[in-house]
Scaffold this motif. Structure first.
Motif, PDB file in Angstrom:
ATOM      1  N   GLU A 162       0.778  -1.181   0.075  1.00 16.65           N
ATOM      2  CA  GLU A 162       0.165  -0.162   0.175  1.00 16.65           C
ATOM      3  C   GLU A 162       0.891   1.395  -0.089  1.00 16.65           C
ATOM      4  O   GLU A 162       1.570   1.409   0.827  1.00 16.65           O
ATOM      5  CB  GLU A 162      -0.796  -0.090   1.434  1.00 16.65           C
ATOM      6  CG  GLU A 162      -1.855   1.210   1.425  1.00 16.65           C
ATOM      7  CD  GLU A 162      -2.637   0.855   2.852  1.00 16.65           C
ATOM      8  OE1 GLU A 162      -2.350   1.854   3.476  1.00 16.65           O
ATOM      9  OE2 GLU A 162      -3.464   0.244   2.916  1.00 16.65           O
ATOM     10  N   LYS A 163       0.598   2.111  -0.885  1.00 10.33           N
ATOM     11  CA  LYS A 163       1.476   3.369  -1.138  1.00 10.33           C
ATOM     12  C   LYS A 163       0.950   4.343  -0.010  1.00 10.33           C
ATOM     13  O   LYS A 163      -0.148   4.746  -0.255  1.00 10.33           O
ATOM     14  CB  LYS A 163       1.543   3.709  -2.466  1.00 10.33           C
ATOM     15  CG  LYS A 163       2.529   4.923  -2.676  1.00 10.33           C
ATOM     16  CD  LYS A 163       2.565   5.255  -4.181  1.00 10.33           C
ATOM     17  CE  LYS A 163       3.657   6.448  -4.501  1.00 10.33           C
ATOM     18  NZ  LYS A 163       3.795   6.574  -6.060  1.00 10.33           N
ATOM     19  N   LYS A 164       1.984   5.027   0.767  1.00 12.71           N
ATOM     20  CA  LYS A 164       1.220   6.064   1.760  1.00 12.71           C
ATOM     21  C   LYS A 164       1.508   7.294   1.323  1.00 12.71           C
ATOM     22  O   LYS A 164       0.899   8.199   1.093  1.00 12.71           O
ATOM     23  CB  LYS A 164       2.231   5.782   3.007  1.00 12.71           C
ATOM     24  CG  LYS A 164       1.790   4.566   3.617  1.00 12.71           C
ATOM     25  CD  LYS A 164       0.278   4.633   4.240  1.00 12.71           C
ATOM     26  CE  LYS A 164      -0.084   3.549   5.160  1.00 12.71           C
ATOM     27  NZ  LYS A 164      -1.537   3.373   5.702  1.00 12.71           N
ATOM     28  N   THR A 165       3.030   7.506   0.693  1.00  8.60           N
ATOM     29  CA  THR A 165       3.244   8.727  -0.126  1.00  8.60           C
ATOM     30  C   THR A 165       4.192   8.449  -1.093  1.00  8.60           C
ATOM     31  O   THR A 165       4.333   7.007  -1.334  1.00  8.60           O
ATOM     32  CB  THR A 165       4.177   9.670   0.966  1.00  8.60           C
ATOM     33  OG1 THR A 165       5.299   8.721   1.383  1.00  8.60           O
ATOM     34  CG2 THR A 165       3.322   9.924   2.213  1.00  8.60           C
ATOM     35  N   ASP A 166       4.981   9.433  -1.851  1.00 10.63           N
ATOM     36  CA  ASP A 166       5.823   8.924  -2.821  1.00 10.63           C
ATOM     37  C   ASP A 166       7.074   8.252  -2.375  1.00 10.63           C
ATOM     38  O   ASP A 166       7.493   7.338  -3.297  1.00 10.63           O
ATOM     39  CB  ASP A 166       6.252  10.477  -3.360  1.00 10.63           C
ATOM     40  CG  ASP A 166       5.452  11.056  -4.254  1.00 10.63           C
ATOM     41  OD1 ASP A 166       4.400  10.379  -4.571  1.00 10.63           O
ATOM     42  OD2 ASP A 166       5.685  12.093  -4.453  1.00 10.63           O
ATOM     43  N   SER A 167       7.556   8.096  -1.091  1.00  9.79           N
ATOM     44  CA  SER A 167       8.778   7.441  -0.809  1.00  9.79           C
ATOM     45  C   SER A 167       8.042   6.608   0.417  1.00  9.79           C
ATOM     46  O   SER A 167       9.123   5.711   1.126  1.00  9.79           O
ATOM     47  CB  SER A 167       9.683   8.367  -0.299  1.00  9.79           C
ATOM     48  OG  SER A 167       9.236   9.066   1.011  1.00  9.79           O
ATOM     49  N   ILE A 168       6.828   6.224   0.954  1.00  8.24           N
ATOM     50  CA  ILE A 168       6.587   5.690   2.045  1.00  8.24           C
ATOM     51  C   ILE A 168       5.556   4.473   1.499  1.00  8.24           C
ATOM     52  O   ILE A 168       4.442   4.928   0.998  1.00  8.24           O
ATOM     53  CB  ILE A 168       5.824   6.289   3.331  1.00  8.24           C
ATOM     54  CG1 ILE A 168       6.983   7.324   3.608  1.00  8.24           C
ATOM     55  CG2 ILE A 168       5.472   5.607   4.420  1.00  8.24           C
ATOM     56  CD1 ILE A 168       6.538   8.113   4.875  1.00  8.24           C
TER      57      ILE A 168
END
Length: 88
Positions: free
Chosen positions: A75-81
């Motif tokens: 699951e993508k939280k932000t561009d890098s998380i």
């Protein structure tokens, strides 16, 4: 620097803790889970360096995931998380 947060089941954590204590007792030198994770990470990087086949590395990692009996969703939280969610 990259901050990595890993959640593990309590029984896995405790098993690793006992393993580290055994190593510490045998070698009579400090050894904790940070040392264990560092060794495992460095070994993974070494193997990836001598055999840089990304498809093979991906297959090994996904095979380990499959053998755990769980399915994983990234699951993508932000561009890098990203968060890896396991489902039974």
């Amino acid at each position: 620097m990259i901050l990595l947060s890993i959640e593990v089941p309590l029984n896995s954590y405790l098993s690793a803790e006992v393993f580290c204590e055994d190593i510490q007792d045998i070698t009579e030198t400090p050894f904790d889970q940070r040392d264990l994770l560092t060794l495992l990470y460095e070994d993974f990087l070494y193997e990836a360096k001598i055999n840089p086949d990304l498809k093979k590395i991906f297959k090994v990692l996904t095979r380990l995931e499959h053998e755990s009996g769980k399915t994983a969703v990234l699951e993508k939280k932000t561009d890098s998380i990203f968060k890896l969610i396991h489902k039974e």
